[in-house]
Write a protein that holds these residues in place. Structure first.
Motif, mmCIF file in Angstrom:
data_model
loop_
_atom_site.group_PDB
_atom_site.id
_atom_site.type_symbol
_atom_site.label_atom_id
_atom_site.label_comp_id
_atom_site.label_asym_id
_atom_site.label_seq_id
_atom_site.Cartn_x
_atom_site.Cartn_y
_atom_site.Cartn_z
ATOM 1 N N GLY A 121 68.491 20.642 36.599
ATOM 2 C CA GLY A 121 67.145 20.837 37.115
ATOM 3 C C GLY A 121 66.845 22.299 37.390
ATOM 4 N N HIS A 122 65.630 22.703 37.093
ATOM 5 C CA HIS A 122 65.132 24.059 37.331
ATOM 6 C C HIS A 122 65.882 25.118 36.532
ATOM 7 N N CYS A 123 66.376 24.718 35.373
ATOM 8 C CA CYS A 123 66.941 25.673 34.409
ATOM 9 C C CYS A 123 65.774 26.016 33.485
ATOM 10 N N TYR A 124 64.922 26.893 33.948
ATOM 11 C CA TYR A 124 63.619 27.145 33.327
ATOM 12 C C TYR A 124 63.688 27.552 31.857
ATOM 13 N N ILE B 144 72.073 8.957 32.698
ATOM 14 C CA ILE B 144 71.382 10.215 32.993
ATOM 15 C C ILE B 144 70.723 10.042 34.359
ATOM 16 N N GLY B 145 71.091 10.879 35.302
ATOM 17 C CA GLY B 145 70.613 10.756 36.673
ATOM 18 C C GLY B 145 69.178 11.207 36.889
ATOM 19 N N VAL B 146 68.678 10.901 38.059
ATOM 20 C CA VAL B 146 67.326 11.262 38.486
ATOM 21 C C VAL B 146 67.131 12.771 38.355
ATOM 22 N N SER B 147 66.003 13.170 37.796
ATOM 23 C CA SER B 147 65.608 14.587 37.681
ATOM 24 C C SER B 147 66.654 15.454 36.973
ATOM 25 N N ALA B 148 67.433 14.872 36.087
ATOM 26 C CA ALA B 148 68.511 15.610 35.418
ATOM 27 C C ALA B 148 68.008 16.848 34.694
ATOM 28 N N PHE B 149 66.811 16.781 34.106
ATOM 29 C CA PHE B 149 66.250 17.898 33.348
ATOM 30 C C PHE B 149 64.917 18.353 33.935
ATOM 31 N N ASP B 150 64.759 18.209 35.228
ATOM 32 C CA ASP B 150 63.528 18.576 35.925
ATOM 33 C C ASP B 150 63.250 20.069 35.780
ATOM 34 N N ALA B 151 62.013 20.434 35.498
ATOM 35 C CA ALA B 151 61.558 21.833 35.414
ATOM 36 C C ALA B 151 62.357 22.664 34.410
ATOM 37 N N ILE C 26 62.498 22.050 27.944
ATOM 38 C CA ILE C 26 62.774 21.056 26.905
ATOM 39 C C ILE C 26 61.465 20.358 26.545
ATOM 40 N N GLU C 27 61.102 20.389 25.256
ATOM 41 C CA GLU C 27 59.853 19.757 24.809
ATOM 42 C C GLU C 27 60.083 18.389 24.187
ATOM 43 N N THR C 28 61.245 18.192 23.556
ATOM 44 C CA THR C 28 61.587 16.911 22.939
ATOM 45 C C THR C 28 62.971 16.518 23.417
ATOM 46 N N LEU C 29 63.108 15.286 23.855
ATOM 47 C CA LEU C 29 64.402 14.806 24.334
ATOM 48 C C LEU C 29 64.776 13.560 23.542
ATOM 49 N N GLY D 210 58.398 19.835 33.933
ATOM 50 C CA GLY D 210 58.815 20.643 32.797
ATOM 51 C C GLY D 210 57.813 20.608 31.661
ATOM 52 N N LYS D 211 58.257 21.014 30.497
ATOM 53 C CA LYS D 211 57.397 21.134 29.309
ATOM 54 C C LYS D 211 57.510 19.943 28.356
ATOM 55 N N LEU D 212 58.197 18.883 28.768
ATOM 56 C CA LEU D 212 58.457 17.758 27.877
ATOM 57 C C LEU D 212 57.178 17.195 27.270
ATOM 58 N N LYS D 213 57.196 17.053 25.942
ATOM 59 C CA LYS D 213 56.048 16.483 25.225
ATOM 60 C C LYS D 213 56.369 15.116 24.655
#
Length: 135
Positions: free
Chosen positions: A46-49, A63-70, A73-76, A93-96
Motif C-alpha cells: 500500500g502507498h507504493c505510489y 491477497i489481503g485487504v488494501s494490498a495494492f492501495d494507492a 497499477i492500472e491493470t491487475l 490508486g490508478k486501477l482501471k
C-alpha cells in the motif's frame, strides 16, 4: 525507512509478503514476486505510489485487504489460484481494470474489467447455460 527503496527481488522459497511489509515505500517501482508466493497480506504494498505493474504468480492463494492501495497499477491480473481477495484491494490508486483468469472458481471479471463478487460467477455460468440452451 524504505523511502529510497526502488526494487525488491523476492527469493525462491518466499511464501508471503507480510502485513505492511512495504507500506509507504513511496519510491518503490518494481517488485519481483517469486513463484513460491502464496500470500500477500494486508497493505503489504500500500502507498507504493510509483509501483505501476505487478505480476501475480499462479501459486498465490490469498491477497489481503488494501494490498495494492494507492499504487500506480492500472491493470491487475488475478490468476486461477487466488481464492481470497480482501476488500479495498486497489483503493485510492490508478486501477482501471481487473483481468481474472477464466478458470478462477472464486472470482470473475466482466468485459469492462470490473471484478465481480463470488456470487456473480453463478450468474455468469447460468447465463452461459441459458444461452446454450436457447432460453
Amino acid at each position: 525507512n524504505c523511502q529510497a527503496l526502488k526494487l525488491v527481488m523476492g527469493g525462491d522459497g518466499v511464501t508471503s509478503i507480510g502485513k505492511l511489509a512495504f507500506y509507504k515505500c513511496s519510491n518503490l517501482e518494481e517488485i519481483n514476486i517469486p513463484n513460491s508466493l502464496t500470500k500477500i497480506e494486508e497493505s503489504a504494498l500500500g502507498h507504493c505510489y510509483y509501483l505501476s505493474e505487478i505480476t501475480i504468480p499462479n501459486s498465490l492463494i490469498s491477497i489481503g485487504v488494501s494490498a495494492f492501495d494507492a499504487t500506480n497499477i492500472e491493470t491487475l491480473e488475478i490468476p486461477a489460484s487466488v481464492t481470497f481477495i480482501g476488500g479495498r484491494l486497489c483503493a485510492g490508486g490508478k486501477l482501471k481494470k481487473y483481468i481474472v483468469a477464466e478458470d478462477n472458481a472464486h472470482y470473475c471479471s466482466d468485459e469492462n474489467g470490473s471484478m465481480l463478487p463470488p456470487d456473480a460467477i453463478f450468474a455468469k455460468i447460468k447465463k452461459t447455460v441459458d444461452d446454450y440452451a436457447g432460453i
